[in-house]
Motif scaffolding. Structure first.
Motif, PDB file in Angstrom:
ATOM      1  N   THR A 223      15.847  -3.730  -7.082  1.00 46.01           N
ATOM      2  CA  THR A 223      14.970  -2.638  -6.654  1.00 46.01           C
ATOM      3  C   THR A 223      13.759  -2.591  -7.576  1.00 46.01           C
ATOM      4  OG1 THR A 223      16.137  -0.999  -8.011  1.00 46.01           O
ATOM      5  CG2 THR A 223      16.889  -1.290  -5.741  1.00 46.01           C
ATOM      6  N   VAL A 224      12.609  -2.372  -6.974  1.00 45.89           N
ATOM      7  CA  VAL A 224      11.355  -2.375  -7.734  1.00 45.89           C
ATOM      8  C   VAL A 224      10.490  -1.212  -7.281  1.00 45.89           C
ATOM      9  CG1 VAL A 224       9.271  -3.665  -8.317  1.00 45.89           C
ATOM     10  CG2 VAL A 224      11.426  -4.887  -7.978  1.00 45.89           C
ATOM     11  N   LYS A 225       9.912  -0.504  -8.237  1.00 50.23           N
ATOM     12  CA  LYS A 225       8.899   0.507  -7.964  1.00 50.23           C
ATOM     13  C   LYS A 225       8.006   0.616  -9.194  1.00 50.23           C
ATOM     14  CE  LYS A 225       9.873   4.876  -8.172  1.00 50.23           C
ATOM     15  NZ  LYS A 225      10.451   6.224  -7.949  1.00 50.23           N
ATOM     16  N   ALA A 226       6.911   1.317  -9.055  1.00 50.79           N
ATOM     17  CA  ALA A 226       5.986   1.485 -10.176  1.00 50.79           C
ATOM     18  C   ALA A 226       5.385   2.883 -10.129  1.00 50.79           C
ATOM     19  CB  ALA A 226       4.876   0.436 -10.131  1.00 50.79           C
ATOM     20  N   SER A 227       5.034   3.384 -11.301  1.00 48.90           N
ATOM     21  CA  SER A 227       4.368   4.671 -11.409  1.00 48.90           C
ATOM     22  C   SER A 227       3.063   4.498 -12.175  1.00 48.90           C
ATOM     23  CB  SER A 227       5.250   5.691 -12.136  1.00 48.90           C
ATOM     24  OG  SER A 227       6.405   5.996 -11.391  1.00 48.90           O
ATOM     25  N   PHE A 228       2.073   5.263 -11.777  1.00 53.12           N
ATOM     26  CA  PHE A 228       0.774   5.247 -12.439  1.00 53.12           C
ATOM     27  C   PHE A 228       0.589   6.597 -13.118  1.00 53.12           C
ATOM     28  CE2 PHE A 228       0.783   2.323  -8.964  1.00 53.12           C
ATOM     29  CZ  PHE A 228       0.050   1.234  -9.392  1.00 53.12           C
TER      30      PHE A 228
ATOM     31  N   ALA B 144       0.856  -1.188   0.000  1.00 52.85           N
ATOM     32  CA  ALA B 144       0.000   0.000   0.000  1.00 52.85           C
ATOM     33  C   ALA B 144       0.891   1.236   0.000  1.00 52.85           C
ATOM     34  CB  ALA B 144      -0.928   0.006   1.210  1.00 52.85           C
ATOM     35  N   PHE B 145       0.383   2.325  -0.551  1.00 54.96           N
ATOM     36  CA  PHE B 145       1.127   3.575  -0.555  1.00 54.96           C
ATOM     37  C   PHE B 145       0.167   4.745  -0.625  1.00 54.96           C
ATOM     38  CE2 PHE B 145       0.378   2.865  -5.015  1.00 54.96           C
ATOM     39  CZ  PHE B 145       0.275   4.123  -5.591  1.00 54.96           C
ATOM     40  N   THR B 146       0.656   5.904  -0.255  1.00 53.54           N
ATOM     41  CA  THR B 146      -0.115   7.146  -0.342  1.00 53.54           C
ATOM     42  C   THR B 146       0.654   8.140  -1.199  1.00 53.54           C
ATOM     43  OG1 THR B 146       0.886   8.049   1.671  1.00 53.54           O
ATOM     44  CG2 THR B 146      -1.143   6.771   1.929  1.00 53.54           C
ATOM     45  N   ASP B 147      -0.071   9.063  -1.804  1.00 53.10           N
ATOM     46  CA  ASP B 147       0.555  10.086  -2.630  1.00 53.10           C
ATOM     47  C   ASP B 147      -0.427  11.225  -2.810  1.00 53.10           C
ATOM     48  OD1 ASP B 147       2.412  11.411  -4.137  1.00 53.10           O
ATOM     49  OD2 ASP B 147       2.620   9.874  -5.685  1.00 53.10           O
ATOM     50  N   GLN B 148       0.096  12.388  -3.137  1.00 59.88           N
ATOM     51  CA  GLN B 148      -0.776  13.521  -3.436  1.00 59.88           C
ATOM     52  C   GLN B 148      -1.356  13.348  -4.833  1.00 59.88           C
ATOM     53  OE1 GLN B 148       0.586  17.823  -4.162  1.00 59.88           O
ATOM     54  NE2 GLN B 148      -0.103  17.886  -2.041  1.00 59.88           N
ATOM     55  N   VAL B 149      -2.607  13.743  -5.009  1.00 62.55           N
ATOM     56  CA  VAL B 149      -3.265  13.630  -6.301  1.00 62.55           C
ATOM     57  C   VAL B 149      -3.765  15.002  -6.735  1.00 62.55           C
ATOM     58  CG1 VAL B 149      -5.509  13.071  -5.255  1.00 62.55           C
ATOM     59  CG2 VAL B 149      -5.043  12.405  -7.619  1.00 62.55           C
ATOM     60  N   THR B 150      -3.590  15.315  -8.023  1.00 58.69           N
ATOM     61  CA  THR B 150      -4.142  16.529  -8.610  1.00 58.69           C
ATOM     62  C   THR B 150      -5.040  16.125  -9.772  1.00 58.69           C
ATOM     63  OG1 THR B 150      -2.191  16.755 -10.032  1.00 58.69           O
ATOM     64  CG2 THR B 150      -2.190  17.974  -7.967  1.00 58.69           C
TER      65      THR B 150
ATOM     66  N   PRO C 111       6.527   3.611  -3.315  1.00 55.35           N
ATOM     67  CA  PRO C 111       7.884   3.639  -2.758  1.00 55.35           C
ATOM     68  C   PRO C 111       8.753   2.578  -3.432  1.00 55.35           C
ATOM     69  CG  PRO C 111       6.205   3.566  -1.021  1.00 55.35           C
ATOM     70  CD  PRO C 111       5.509   3.276  -2.317  1.00 55.35           C
ATOM     71  N   GLU C 112      10.059   2.784  -3.398  1.00 62.66           N
ATOM     72  CA  GLU C 112      10.979   1.811  -3.969  1.00 62.66           C
ATOM     73  C   GLU C 112      11.235   0.690  -2.966  1.00 62.66           C
ATOM     74  OE1 GLU C 112      14.575   2.656  -6.702  1.00 62.66           O
ATOM     75  OE2 GLU C 112      15.434   2.474  -4.690  1.00 62.66           O
TER      76      GLU C 112
END
Length: 221
Positions: A111-116, A67-73, A99-100
């Motif tokens: 190392t693994v991360k993803a972007s949407f 799970a992760f949190t992030d700011q959304v616009t 997060p990585e």
């Protein structure tokens, strides 16, 4: 569930298409605006590695929840479909990033991360009494994998569809300006990807859910 999703998708797209077509001669924009807030997303990942060589029947499975949190616009535009009913298009210009995660196995570090990115949604909005409103829609998002694997392999980028429900409150101000407080929930279809350097490895991401809480500023017409 899949049949219900198919029906919902078809209904929303048909409704949106009808609205845009019926307004083609004189499209009437009823509102546009921007929003900012916080988001939280979660999902379950599973990596399956099948056997190789003489052993092709044994599979090694690794599962993990995250799970992760992030700011959304958000930027959005709406057209009027009927009294207290509008159809909207919303785009999130900023990417959401997980997060990585670092995994050290002996002398190897992964190392693994993803972007949407390119999150876009089409929705219907229905006005309710006392300034409240409800939303329902469909969404599409690109999922970019950004891994660094000791094997030199990588996983292909994917895209997925989502479904959203929301509830909000709108306060009308002077000069046709409005402020909205909105919460929305999302559910996304499962995705899977194969390793480009190792055909015995497959990754699946399931049970993807999200939620957003935003403050929105806009202008009505």
């Amino acid at each position: 569930m899949n049949k219900l999703k198919t029906i919902l998708t078809a209904a929303l797209l048909s409704f949106a298409s009808f609205t845009w077509m019926s307004s083609a001669s004189a499209v009437s924009i009823s509102a546009f605006g921007v929003g900012i807030g916080e988001s939280a997303f979660m999902g379950s990942g599973k990596e399956t590695e099948t056997g190789s060589g003489a052993d092709t029947t044994t599979a090694t499975i690794t599962e993990e929840d995250g799970a992760f949190t992030d700011q959304v616009t958000a930027v959005f535009i709406e057209i009027s479909a009927a009294d207290n009913v509008s159809v909207g298009l919303e785009y999130w210009p900023a990417d959401l990033a997980t997060p990585e995660n670092t995994n050290v196995q002996g002398a190897s570090t992964n190392t693994v991360k993803a972007s949407f990115e390119n999150h876009i949604q089409v929705y219907g909005l229905v006005g309710l009494p006392f300034g409240f409103y409800a939303k329902a829609g469909i969404a599409r998002v690109d999922i970019l994998t950004e891994e660094s694997l000791a094997t030199g392999g990588a996983y292909n980028d994917e895209d997925t569809m989502g479904y959203t429900l929301g509830l909000g409150y709108q306060k009308d101000l002077d000069n046709d300006i409005f402020v909205r407080a909105e919460v929305s929930a999302f559910q996304y279809d499962d995705v899977s990807a194969g390793n480009t350097a190792d055909t015995t490895k497959q990754v699946e991401v399931t049970d993807m859910y999200g939620a957003t809480a935003t403050i929105r500023f806009g202008k009505s017409f």
